[in-house]
Design a protein around this motif. Structure first.
Motif, PDB file in Angstrom:
ATOM      1  N   THR A  94      -8.462   1.087   3.845  1.00 16.45           N
ATOM      2  CA  THR A  94      -7.603   2.067   3.171  1.00 16.45           C
ATOM      3  C   THR A  94      -7.347   1.664   1.723  1.00 16.45           C
ATOM      4  OG1 THR A  94      -6.536   2.551   5.294  1.00 16.45           O
ATOM      5  CG2 THR A  94      -5.403   3.303   3.301  1.00 16.45           C
ATOM      6  N   ALA A  95      -7.023   0.375   1.516  1.00 15.98           N
ATOM      7  CA  ALA A  95      -6.787  -0.114   0.151  1.00 15.98           C
ATOM      8  C   ALA A  95      -8.044   0.040  -0.700  1.00 15.98           C
ATOM      9  CB  ALA A  95      -6.339  -1.568   0.186  1.00 15.98           C
TER      10      ALA A  95
ATOM     11  N   ALA B  35      -2.581  -5.391  -2.362  1.00 14.49           N
ATOM     12  CA  ALA B  35      -2.625  -5.052  -0.930  1.00 14.49           C
ATOM     13  C   ALA B  35      -3.989  -5.393  -0.351  1.00 14.49           C
ATOM     14  CB  ALA B  35      -2.323  -3.569  -0.735  1.00 14.49           C
ATOM     15  N   LYS B  36      -5.038  -5.047  -1.078  1.00 11.48           N
ATOM     16  CA  LYS B  36      -6.397  -5.352  -0.623  1.00 11.48           C
ATOM     17  C   LYS B  36      -6.574  -6.856  -0.417  1.00 11.48           C
ATOM     18  CE  LYS B  36     -10.115  -5.787  -3.140  1.00 11.48           C
ATOM     19  NZ  LYS B  36     -11.273  -5.615  -4.031  1.00 11.48           N
TER      20      LYS B  36
ATOM     21  N   TYR C 216       0.027  -1.453  -6.820  1.00 11.70           N
ATOM     22  CA  TYR C 216      -0.039  -2.584  -5.894  1.00 11.70           C
ATOM     23  C   TYR C 216      -1.239  -2.526  -4.957  1.00 11.70           C
ATOM     24  CZ  TYR C 216       4.755  -2.782  -7.562  1.00 11.70           C
ATOM     25  OH  TYR C 216       5.868  -2.816  -8.361  1.00 11.70           O
ATOM     26  N   TYR C 217      -2.144  -1.561  -5.146  1.00  9.83           N
ATOM     27  CA  TYR C 217      -3.280  -1.424  -4.233  1.00  9.83           C
ATOM     28  C   TYR C 217      -4.180  -2.656  -4.252  1.00  9.83           C
ATOM     29  CZ  TYR C 217      -2.258   3.611  -3.776  1.00  9.83           C
ATOM     30  OH  TYR C 217      -1.670   4.828  -3.520  1.00  9.83           O
ATOM     31  N   GLU C 218      -4.426  -3.197  -5.433  1.00  8.67           N
ATOM     32  CA  GLU C 218      -5.311  -4.368  -5.539  1.00  8.67           C
ATOM     33  C   GLU C 218      -4.719  -5.558  -4.793  1.00  8.67           C
ATOM     34  OE1 GLU C 218      -8.593  -6.218  -6.073  1.00  8.67           O
ATOM     35  OE2 GLU C 218      -8.430  -4.317  -7.164  1.00  8.67           O
TER      36      GLU C 218
ATOM     37  N   ALA D  67       0.586   2.874  -6.509  1.00  6.78           N
ATOM     38  CA  ALA D  67      -0.817   2.569  -6.796  1.00  6.78           C
ATOM     39  C   ALA D  67      -0.986   1.258  -7.552  1.00  6.78           C
ATOM     40  CB  ALA D  67      -1.442   3.718  -7.592  1.00  6.78           C
TER      41      ALA D  67
ATOM     42  N   ARG E 266      -8.689   3.733  -1.582  1.00  6.52           N
ATOM     43  CA  ARG E 266      -7.807   4.244  -2.645  1.00  6.52           C
ATOM     44  C   ARG E 266      -8.214   3.702  -4.010  1.00  6.52           C
ATOM     45  NH1 ARG E 266      -1.715   4.237   0.045  1.00  6.52           N
ATOM     46  NH2 ARG E 266      -2.275   5.394   1.924  1.00  6.52           N
ATOM     47  N   LEU E 267      -8.614   2.438  -4.059  1.00  4.86           N
ATOM     48  CA  LEU E 267      -9.062   1.864  -5.331  1.00  4.86           C
ATOM     49  C   LEU E 267     -10.360   2.517  -5.796  1.00  4.86           C
ATOM     50  CD1 LEU E 267      -8.208  -1.867  -4.587  1.00  4.86           C
ATOM     51  CD2 LEU E 267      -7.281  -0.539  -6.488  1.00  4.86           C
TER      52      LEU E 267
ATOM     53  N   LEU F 273       0.822  -1.209   0.000  1.00  2.00           N
ATOM     54  CA  LEU F 273       0.000   0.000   0.000  1.00  2.00           C
ATOM     55  C   LEU F 273       0.858   1.261   0.000  1.00  2.00           C
ATOM     56  CD1 LEU F 273      -3.052   0.400   0.004  1.00  2.00           C
ATOM     57  CD2 LEU F 273      -2.983   0.535   2.492  1.00  2.00           C
ATOM     58  N   SER F 274       2.025   1.194   0.632  1.00  2.00           N
ATOM     59  CA  SER F 274       2.895   2.374   0.711  1.00  2.00           C
ATOM     60  C   SER F 274       3.800   2.508  -0.509  1.00  2.00           C
ATOM     61  CB  SER F 274       3.767   2.300   1.972  1.00  2.00           C
ATOM     62  OG  SER F 274       4.691   1.240   1.871  1.00  2.00           O
TER      63      SER F 274
END
Length: 479
Positions: A181-182, A158-159, A154-156, A152, A185-186, A148-149
């Motif tokens: 949070t994930a 991370a979720k 890698y957001y999926e 973007a 952001r998505l 997550l940090s």
């Protein structure tokens, strides 16, 4: 296959779950920016400080600072022992994996093997799987925060990591907060499945606050989501409550400021952001938000006299916008696409076209970034070519590139709309304009309307019989 001790050890290291085996690598992250953010979270004594040291060790090793990496890992281990005595072994899996990798990079194979031995002892009772790791919530959770940090892209993933952690530990606020949070952001990214329903993350932020009513970060992030859903009264209550609970936490200050800016209380937003900037002077997020605040105060004046107060105020605001936008992507050339586009737009406003052009030229060369970001670049660069440089050829080429990226974002729709408007305008002047006919044909083809596409390609060829692109497109349609 080589069987040297180093190669045999590397095979074992590749089995680990730690920062060195997760996807984000040096080429896909803005290293300097991430290091600033991790150091800020450590200096501000944020939750999960051990995780920040752990990730910082990985980044230091990437840059060849292995000694510094070892010190980072020792700090992470110390914090873990102090704060998580009962869970130390479960939470040490990633730290020990990182230790093993750093010692390997230092050529200290015996030390690396000693950490593998520790991992084997820890993981054996926790898992029937790999010898040197265990897929437990603590591993999934830390991987989720790391992804997550990073970027973007890698957001999926991370979720998904937080979802797997919650399968085994459904009431853990750390994993619920990560998942929320994930998801949030998505939801904010154009074209993602999550963006179709902005309310999903609300459920999880509320769940965090059920379990931990004092989580100020969850409050302010929930407020932003409620604001987007036009539930303004409740949103306002959460922001005020968050600021009462902690008035010096940069994460709360900056998100509260975003809330007030979007509400129209720009002065309040600037006040909070200036305070956040004192605490985290390298924060790209804070600089970008300040730039947006000053842009919202910008009033366009027709006066061209430098003596006119309105002209002077406009010049001052433009200068502030440029400063903060530029600071916001200073260390984020790959990931801070929106701030760079905002900077280019302010340069257009002030008539500094060569600077804007250089920004667009650099951005269109980027590779391996999120598709909606690339489409934003092609859209904005295309509009610049069309309106400022009066180059229809370059504009059409850029809009086409945006449309050809198969990702259904708002930016792609705008690229298409500009293409359609351009083609229709050209055909009203000249019904036989081959390029405009070709664009119409391509758009029909994109919609799956093969017959109309063929009709327009045939019309285009009547005016430009030697055009190989049209001939090839037409032949494919007839297959």
């Amino acid at each position: 296959m080589s069987n040297t001790p180093g190669d045999l050890l590397k095979e074992k290291l590749d089995q680990l779950q730690c920062h060195f085996t997760w996807r984000p690598q040096k080429e896909t992250i803005d290293l300097e920016d991430l290091m600033y953010r991790l150091q800020d979270s450590i200096d501000m004594n944020m939750k999960y400080k051990d995780q920040s040291y752990n990730q910082l060790a990985f980044l230091n090793c990437l840059q060849g600072n292995c000694g510094e990496a070892i010190q980072n890992l020792k700090e992470a281990e110390k914090i873990l022992r102090e704060n998580h005595k009962d869970e130390f072994e479960r939470r040490s899996i990633i730290i020990y994996g990182n230790f093993a990798w750093v010692h390997y990079h230092m050529g200290q194979l015996t030390e690396a093997q000693s950490y593998l031995d520790k991992l084997e002892m820890i993981c054996k009772p926790l898992s029937d799987g790999p010898r040197y790791t265990a897929m437990i919530p603590e591993v999934y959770g830390e991987k989720g925060w790391s992804l997550l940090s990073s970027a973007a892209e890698y957001y999926e993933e991370a979720k998904e990591c937080f979802a797997k952690a919650l399968e085994q530990d459904p009431d853990n606020t750390e994993w619920i907060m990560g998942y929320a949070t994930a998801l949030s952001r998505l939801e904010s990214l154009s074209g993602t499945p999550e963006s179709r329903d902005q309310s999903q993350s609300v459920t999880y932020f509320r769940r965090v606050l059920e379990l931990d009513p004092d989580d100020a970060v969850a409050m302010v992030l929930l407020a932003l989501k409620l604001q987007r859903l036009r539930q303004n009264e409740e949103a306002n209550e959460f922001v005020e409550q968050a600021l009462q609970k902690t008035s010096d936490l940069p994460y709360v200050l900056r998100y509260a400021a975003k809330y007030y800016r979007q509400k129209g209380s720009v002065g309040k937003a600037i006040e909070l952001l200036e305070k956040a900037l004192e605490l985290t002077p390298h924060s790209c997020f804070v600089h970008h938000q300040l730039g947006l605040c000053y842009r919202s105060k910008l009033k366009y004046s027709r006066s061209r006299s430098p003596r006119n107060p309105e002209f002077q105020q406009k010049a001052e605001l433009i200068s502030l916008c440029k400063y903060h936008f530029e600071k916001s992507f200073e260390h984020r050339q790959r990931s801070a696409i929106k701030p760079q586009l905002d900077f280019a737009h302010i340069c257009i406003t002030s008539g500094e076209y060569p600077i804007a052009e250089s920004v667009y030229r650099r951005l269109v060369e980027l590779v391996d970034i999120r598709p909606e970001n690339m489409q934003s670049i092609y859209l904005e660069a295309g509009l610049f070519e069309l309106h400022q440089k009066k180059s229809e050829t370059n504009a059409v080429r850029l809009f086409l590139k945006g449309v050809k990226i198969e990702y259904n974002s708002r930016e792609r729709k705008e690229c298409r709309m500009n293409l359609e408007e351009w083609a229709d305008r050209k055909l009203r002047v000249n019904a036989h304009d081959s390029k405009a006919l070709g664009i119409k044909a391509f758009l029909y083809q994109l919609d799956g309307n093969q017959s109309r596409a063929a009709e327009y390609f045939e019309k285009a060829l009547e005016s430009d019989s030697g055009n190989e692109e049209f001939v090839n497109a037409l032949s494919q349609l007839h297959i």
